[in-house]
Design an enzyme around this catalytic site. Structure first.
Site, PDB file in Angstrom:
ATOM      1  N   LYS A  15       0.839  -1.207   0.000  1.00 40.48           N
ATOM      2  CA  LYS A  15       0.000   0.000   0.000  1.00 40.48           C
ATOM      3  C   LYS A  15       0.872   1.254   0.000  1.00 40.48           C
ATOM      4  CE  LYS A  15       0.693   1.127   4.611  1.00 40.48           C
ATOM      5  NZ  LYS A  15       1.549   2.234   5.058  1.00 40.48           N
ATOM      6  N   PRO A  99       9.509  -4.919   0.276  1.00 42.63           N
ATOM      7  CA  PRO A  99      10.556  -4.738   1.290  1.00 42.63           C
ATOM      8  C   PRO A  99       9.964  -4.488   2.677  1.00 42.63           C
ATOM      9  CG  PRO A  99      10.899  -3.263  -0.597  1.00 42.63           C
ATOM     10  CD  PRO A  99       9.569  -3.916  -0.796  1.00 42.63           C
ATOM     11  N   ALA A 102       9.565  -0.538   5.256  1.00 38.16           N
ATOM     12  CA  ALA A 102       9.541   0.474   4.195  1.00 38.16           C
ATOM     13  C   ALA A 102       8.259   1.302   4.194  1.00 38.16           C
ATOM     14  CB  ALA A 102       9.718  -0.204   2.830  1.00 38.16           C
ATOM     15  N   GLY A 103       7.308   0.972   5.093  1.00 32.37           N
ATOM     16  CA  GLY A 103       6.041   1.714   5.118  1.00 32.37           C
ATOM     17  C   GLY A 103       5.072   1.256   4.054  1.00 32.37           C
ATOM     18  N   GLY A 105       3.492  -1.753   4.183  1.00 32.83           N
ATOM     19  CA  GLY A 105       2.462  -2.605   4.786  1.00 32.83           C
ATOM     20  C   GLY A 105       2.582  -4.076   4.444  1.00 32.83           C
ATOM     21  N   GLY A 107       4.015  -6.779   5.830  1.00 32.64           N
ATOM     22  CA  GLY A 107       3.706  -7.731   6.916  1.00 32.64           C
ATOM     23  C   GLY A 107       2.214  -7.740   7.228  1.00 32.64           C
ATOM     24  N   ASP A 141      -2.672  -1.917  10.446  1.00 39.63           N
ATOM     25  CA  ASP A 141      -2.943  -1.820   9.007  1.00 39.63           C
ATOM     26  C   ASP A 141      -3.588  -3.076   8.422  1.00 39.63           C
ATOM     27  OD1 ASP A 141      -1.735   0.633   9.028  1.00 39.63           O
ATOM     28  OD2 ASP A 141       0.138  -0.049   8.101  1.00 39.63           O
TER      29      ASP A 141
END
Ligand code: C5P
Length: 298
Positions: A15, A99, A102-103, A105, A107, A141
């Site tokens: 995302k 990655p 990295a922000g 989402g 995971g 998230d």
């Protein structure tokens, strides 16, 4: 023939945060947010294999990602068992392309994928509303990735209001070789904030009308300043992307470290090539997606 069901595969998208405002610090240490999340076509792939016993095991293509109960996939499975009383096990094979740190989402998306697959594999028949309750207990998230597409998310991020976004938008994504600590970035947010009049500024109108220039102008992420404070190379990366002239707007996603630029569809190939030549990190051309974590139908 045995009665064992075949393995299931889920594609789990990344995302972007097109808008992210921190509303307040909460007594539980988290922060209330007002954010617009956009699913994009960069995917992890999660295979879920049934097993006879109750074990939950995970193998992951990225050795730096924990494969034990710290992994959100395993936590999602445990939360689903607690919620339903189901005692089944599963083996997960996770191919990481998004990655970590990295922000993007990744995971959380993998966790949503695990919920979708296990709901099917274990024959639980939970509605999206019930899965959303489980998702919220796993991470801020995770709930977003059950529906994906474009959504306004509030609370810790777990209250998801899907938005119509009729047009496909194009982005170039840059992933610097740098992991950012989400908790560290939130800890550096300076209070009191001068709050934005969110409704007036958020790119909702531009998303709905397909106005790419307007969307580019409306990008905003409150977490950029605290992330750049800890990682000056990210500020430099954003400035390089903005100065390249390839984009109508540039921002960081989540708490970083990934950066992205919005471009017109016709400019995407050139923007991608020129951005790769900047050597800011792993670079991908991506587009908006209208769904979330989804089973691959054989
Ligand atoms: O929910 P998640 O595990 O992704 O959050 C990681 C950390 O980020 C939390 O421990 C918290 O410090 C911070 N966070 C926050 N407010 C949010 C989401 C995350 O403060 N809404």
């Amino acid at each position: 023939m045995t009665g064992r069901p075949p393995p299931l595969t889920v594609r789990c998208p990344a995302k972007l945060n097109l808008y992210l405002e921190v509303v307040r610090r909460r007594p539980d240490g988290y922060h209330d947010l007002d954010t617009i999340m956009q699913a994009i076509d960069l995917f992890d792939e999660l295979e879920v294999v049934p097993r006879r016993g109750p074990e939950l095991t995970l193998e992951c293509s990225d050795a730096s990602v924990p494969a034990d109960a710290r992994n959100l996939v395993v936590r999602a499975a445990l939360a689903l068992r607690r919620h339903t009383g189901h005692a089944g096990g599963a083996h997960f094979r996770l191919a990481k392309r998004i990655p970590a740190g990295a922000g993007l989402g990744g995971g959380s998306s993998d966790a949503a994928g695990a919920l979708v697959a296990l709901n099917r594999l274990w024959g639980l028949g939970l509605s999206t509303a019930r899965l959303t309750e489980v998702a919220a207990a796993v991470g801020s998230d995770v709930a977003f990735f059950l529906t994906g597409g474009t959504a306004r998310c509030t609370g810790r991020g777990e209250q998801v209001e899907p938005l119509p976004a009729p047009r496909t938008f194009h982005y170039v994504l840059v992933c610097p070789a740098l992991r950012v600590s989400t908790a560290g970035v939130y800890a550096r947010v300076r209070f009191p904030l001068t709050p934005r009049r969110a409704d007036a500024i958020m790119p909702l109108r531009e998303l709905a009308s397909g106005d790419v220039e307007g969307l580019g102008r409306a990008l905003f992420n409150r977490l950029e300043a605290p992330a750049f404070l800890g990682h000056p190379s990210l500020a430099n990366g954003k400035a390089c992307l903005a100065a390249s002239g390839n984009f109508v707007g540039v921002a960081m996603t989540g708490s970083g470290s990934a950066l992205f630029g919005v471009c017109r569809a016709a400019d995407r190939a050139v923007a991608l090539e020129r951005t790769m030549a900047l050597h800011l990190g792993q670079t991908h051309g991506v587009r908006s997606l209208a769904h979330g974590a989804r089973l691959v139908v054989a």
